[in-house]
Motif scaffolding. Structure first.
Motif, short mmCIF file in Angstrom:
data_model
loop_
_atom_site.label_atom_id
_atom_site.label_comp_id
_atom_site.label_asym_id
_atom_site.label_seq_id
_atom_site.Cartn_x
_atom_site.Cartn_y
_atom_site.Cartn_z
N MET A 1 3.18 5.90 -7.06
CA MET A 1 2.31 7.25 -7.58
C MET A 1 2.98 8.41 -7.90
O MET A 1 2.82 9.24 -8.83
CB MET A 1 0.77 7.17 -6.91
CG MET A 1 0.16 5.93 -7.26
SD MET A 1 -0.65 5.63 -8.91
CE MET A 1 0.64 4.29 -9.36
N LEU A 2 3.63 8.86 -6.76
CA LEU A 2 4.58 10.03 -6.59
C LEU A 2 5.50 9.88 -7.84
O LEU A 2 5.81 11.05 -8.40
CB LEU A 2 5.17 10.26 -5.40
CG LEU A 2 4.15 10.49 -4.20
CD1 LEU A 2 5.07 10.85 -2.71
CD2 LEU A 2 3.48 11.78 -4.45
N PHE B 1 0.93 -1.15 0.00
CA PHE B 1 0.09 -0.11 -0.03
C PHE B 1 0.93 1.24 -0.11
O PHE B 1 0.65 2.10 -0.69
CB PHE B 1 -1.02 0.01 1.17
CG PHE B 1 -2.31 -0.61 1.03
CD1 PHE B 1 -3.28 -0.05 0.34
CD2 PHE B 1 -2.35 -2.09 1.22
CE1 PHE B 1 -4.51 -0.77 0.33
CE2 PHE B 1 -3.44 -2.78 1.10
CZ PHE B 1 -4.48 -2.11 0.40
N VAL B 2 1.79 1.29 0.87
CA VAL B 2 2.78 2.48 0.93
C VAL B 2 3.61 2.45 -0.21
O VAL B 2 3.79 3.62 -0.89
CB VAL B 2 3.14 2.42 2.30
CG1 VAL B 2 4.19 3.67 2.37
CG2 VAL B 2 2.31 2.66 3.50
N TYR B 3 4.40 1.67 -0.17
CA TYR B 3 5.59 1.84 -1.23
C TYR B 3 4.91 1.73 -2.81
O TYR B 3 5.20 2.46 -3.69
CB TYR B 3 6.67 0.73 -1.14
CG TYR B 3 7.56 1.27 0.19
CD1 TYR B 3 8.54 1.98 0.01
CD2 TYR B 3 7.47 0.47 1.47
CE1 TYR B 3 9.41 2.49 1.01
CE2 TYR B 3 8.20 1.03 2.53
CZ TYR B 3 9.03 1.81 2.26
OH TYR B 3 9.85 2.44 3.42
N SER B 4 4.26 0.61 -3.05
CA SER B 4 3.73 0.07 -4.39
C SER B 4 2.67 1.17 -4.83
O SER B 4 2.49 1.47 -5.77
CB SER B 4 3.40 -1.12 -4.32
OG SER B 4 4.28 -1.91 -4.01
N GLY B 5 2.03 1.63 -3.96
CA GLY B 5 0.76 2.61 -4.14
C GLY B 5 1.08 4.06 -3.97
O GLY B 5 1.41 4.87 -4.88
N ALA B 6 1.45 4.52 -2.62
CA ALA B 6 1.65 5.87 -2.81
C ALA B 6 3.14 6.39 -3.24
O ALA B 6 3.11 7.26 -3.98
CB ALA B 6 1.77 6.45 -1.15
N VAL B 7 4.08 5.75 -2.94
CA VAL B 7 5.55 6.14 -3.43
C VAL B 7 5.60 5.98 -4.81
O VAL B 7 6.09 6.98 -5.74
CB VAL B 7 6.64 5.41 -2.87
CG1 VAL B 7 8.12 5.75 -3.22
CG2 VAL B 7 6.59 5.54 -1.16
#
Length: 274
Positions: A72-73, A64-70
């Protein structure tokens, strides 16, 4: 020596090479989009490895954090900078390459030294760090013995983000052209004075890959992005032409091929279809 089950072994031999492939894509890909997708693949597979080792919290956070948020940035930055933008080889700070190489060498030497001194203790099956749950066990470690390492990592990530913003900033040499400036340039050059035709005009469709049809029934090349034309993703217009001709016959409209009235209108209309 711990023996792996059939499912764990199959997961390792399938997902392991894929994760290595994603990491190598990050290093050797020529396009930034391909490198970002390879990095996303590696991060997702790392989350799968965590879940397979009964570290559900770490696996979900990894995805969720790395593959999703980071990630996407990263993709947003690529879209803002431009996929086809070339990298600048001019150093904005003198000596940054030498300093970067020295710091990277020092970090690699320190990592190798720590790995060489690592000692693995025998596994004590009576001590289960996840006895109260995986989330509780991870939180006790993060906010207990490793709280300063956690805070230092957070500060390092924030510093890296601010440094990337400073290095990527470029001062604008001239004012940004407004819509009025672009319209004035079109009038002065005499090209596309009325603006480019929108996709799907007179084509009974408003998709971006559908060319606009001129009043004489011919597709307008200016209404389709050059990227779609280069990729060969332009939608055919034969079906729309047939539907338009059928509608003209039903309503009693004259055939464009019977006389030159509509063709003359197409030739005198500025910028093609409106």
């Amino acid at each position: 020596m711990m023996a792996l089950g059939g499912g764990e072994a199959a997961l390792f031999w399938i997902a392991g090479p894929l994760s290595v492939f994603g990491a190598l894509t990050l290093l050797f890909a020529r396009k930034a989009v391909h490198a970002a997708m390879g990095m996303a693949l590696t991060m997702v597979l790392m989350g799968v490895f965590y879940i397979a080792q009964q570290a559900e919290f770490l696996g979900v956070i990894q995805i969720f954090v790395y593959s999703g948020a980071v990630m996407m940035l990263f993709l947003f930055v690529i879209m803002l900078v431009g996929v086809d933008s070339s990298d600048s080889l001019v150093e904005t700070i003198k000596g940054q390459r030498v300093a970067g190489l020295l710091l990277a060498g020092a970090l690699a030497a320190m990592s190798l030294a720590l790995i060489a001194r690592t000692q693995f203790r025998p596994i004590n099956a009576s001590v289960d760090p996840n006895a109260d749950g995986n989330v509780s066990g991870v939180s006790k470690l993060i906010f207990g013995p490793y709280v300063w390492a956690f805070e230092a990592t957070s500060a390092l990530l924030i510093t890296a983000a601010l440094g990337a913003m400073v290095l990527a900033h470029r001062e604008r040499l001239r004012p940004k052209p407004t819509q009025a400036d672009w319209a004035r340039r079109r009038v002065q050059s005499g090209e596309n004075v009325a603006g480019l035709p929108a996709p799907g005009v007179y084509a009974r469709h408003n998709a971006v890959d559908t060319p606009a049809l001129l009043p004489d029934g011919q597709p307008s090349e200016l209404s389709i992005s050059r990227v779609l034309r280069a990729r060969g993703q332009v939608a055919p217009t034969a079906g729309y032409l047939e539907a338009t001709e059928d509608a003209d016959r039903e309503t009693g409209q004259p055939d464009p091929d019977s006389d030159g009235t509509q063709t003359a209108v197409a030739d005198t209309t500025p910028g093609g279809a409106r």
